[in-house]
Design a protein around this motif. Structure first.
Motif, PDB file in Angstrom:
ATOM      1  N   CYS A  65      18.289  30.514  34.303  1.00 36.99           N
ATOM      2  CA  CYS A  65      18.960  31.736  34.768  1.00 36.99           C
ATOM      3  C   CYS A  65      18.412  32.206  36.119  1.00 36.99           C
ATOM      4  N   HIS A  67      15.408  32.533  37.214  1.00 34.34           N
ATOM      5  CA  HIS A  67      14.242  33.411  37.170  1.00 34.34           C
ATOM      6  C   HIS A  67      13.278  33.054  38.308  1.00 34.34           C
ATOM      7  N   TYR A  78      16.897  35.433  29.935  1.00 37.16           N
ATOM      8  CA  TYR A  78      18.189  36.068  30.169  1.00 37.16           C
ATOM      9  C   TYR A  78      18.198  36.733  31.539  1.00 37.16           C
ATOM     10  N   ARG A  79      19.390  36.898  32.060  1.00 37.18           N
ATOM     11  CA  ARG A  79      19.601  37.613  33.326  1.00 37.18           C
ATOM     12  C   ARG A  79      20.986  38.240  33.285  1.00 37.18           C
ATOM     13  N   CYS A  93      23.816  35.705  31.919  1.00 39.67           N
ATOM     14  CA  CYS A  93      23.229  34.379  31.702  1.00 39.67           C
ATOM     15  C   CYS A  93      22.207  34.473  30.570  1.00 39.67           C
ATOM     16  N   GLN A 227      20.462  44.423  38.373  1.00 38.20           N
ATOM     17  CA  GLN A 227      20.232  43.309  37.455  1.00 38.20           C
ATOM     18  C   GLN A 227      18.969  43.556  36.641  1.00 38.20           C
ATOM     19  N   GLU A 229      16.341  41.100  34.080  1.00 39.16           N
ATOM     20  CA  GLU A 229      16.053  39.768  33.590  1.00 39.16           C
ATOM     21  C   GLU A 229      14.724  39.793  32.851  1.00 39.16           C
TER      22      GLU A 229
END
Length: 235
Positions: A65, A67, A78-79, A93, A227, A229
């Motif tokens: 994703c 990162h 996750y993102r 994601c 966002q 993450e």
């Protein structure tokens, strides 16, 4: 004496001319025997020896994703990226899979929700709920409330997620732990992750919102994207 000196000089000159002719002859003979490509190869080898070795840095390894730092083994990555302007589309994601995106053709205006089985890391369902046109607040509330136990819910806005968002959906999302759902404004950028039936680690970044003054951002009337993450330990 002068005659002897002249003879010596003449002999030296003759010897020099003879040596020059011999060198030219043997050089030509050697060149005709050895192939031209071998000479070129030998010359290249000498050049390569003279050059210093060049160290090439390895290409950075791409992380799940996208990162910046890797998740520890036994964790989900996750993102969640909100929309920002008409051309910057929202994305969700999870474990390097785009659950909702322009490429997946399942992201839309309003609030986008993806439900993931926490035990398997697999997508259960994903839907987009238009909050600008149509009555989709009740369907959004039902979708969230009917998510199975031991589920992860990942939510994100694209364009406007507030105009037709009613109390039923706000309460359903607030019950999952959202502190910003009732603060959404026109075209606010918002991202949120929640757990149903279990607790997320205390240091998990769960939510982010941006509804800055449209005159102060780069999207000419749209707040910039937000966002979140992170990494979530598996069972």
């Amino acid at each position: 004496m002068m005659v002897r000196a002249a003879c010596n000089n003449f002999m030296k000159l003759g010897g020099f001319i003879f040596a020059t002719v011999c060198a030219w002859y043997f050089g030509s003979l050697l060149a005709s025997i050895i192939p031209e490509d071998s000479l070129a190869s030998a010359f290249d080898d000498l050049q390569n020896i003279a050059e210093k070795p060049k160290l090439k840095a390895p290409l950075p390894k791409r992380l799940k994703c996208d990162h910046w730092s890797p998740c520890s083994p036994g964790s989900y990555a996750y993102r969640i990226l909100s929309g920002g302007g008409q051309k910057s589309i929202a994305k969700i994601c999870f474990e390097d899979q785009l659950l909702m995106s322009k490429e997946s053709k399942n992201v839309g205006r309003g609030i986008n929700v993806a439900i993931v089985d926490y035990n398997t890391g697999k997508l259960v369902d994903a839907k987009s709920f238009d909050m600008w046109q149509g009555a989709f607040s009740r369907p959004l509330a039902d979708f969230v409330q009917k998510a199975p136990q031991k589920s992860l819910l990942l939510m994100v806005t694209y364009d406007d997620g507030s105009s037709r968002l009613m109390e039923d959906a706000k309460k359903a999302i607030a019950d999952l732990g959202s502190k910003e759902i009732r603060n959404l404004k026109f075209r606010s950028s918002w991202a949120f992750i929640a757990a149903k039936g279990f607790e997320l680690p205390a240091d998990t970044q769960r939510e982010m919102i941006n509804h800055s003054d449209a005159k102060k951002n780069r999207y000419n009337g749209w707040p910039a994207e937000v966002q979140i993450e992170g990494c979530i330990p598996k069972n």
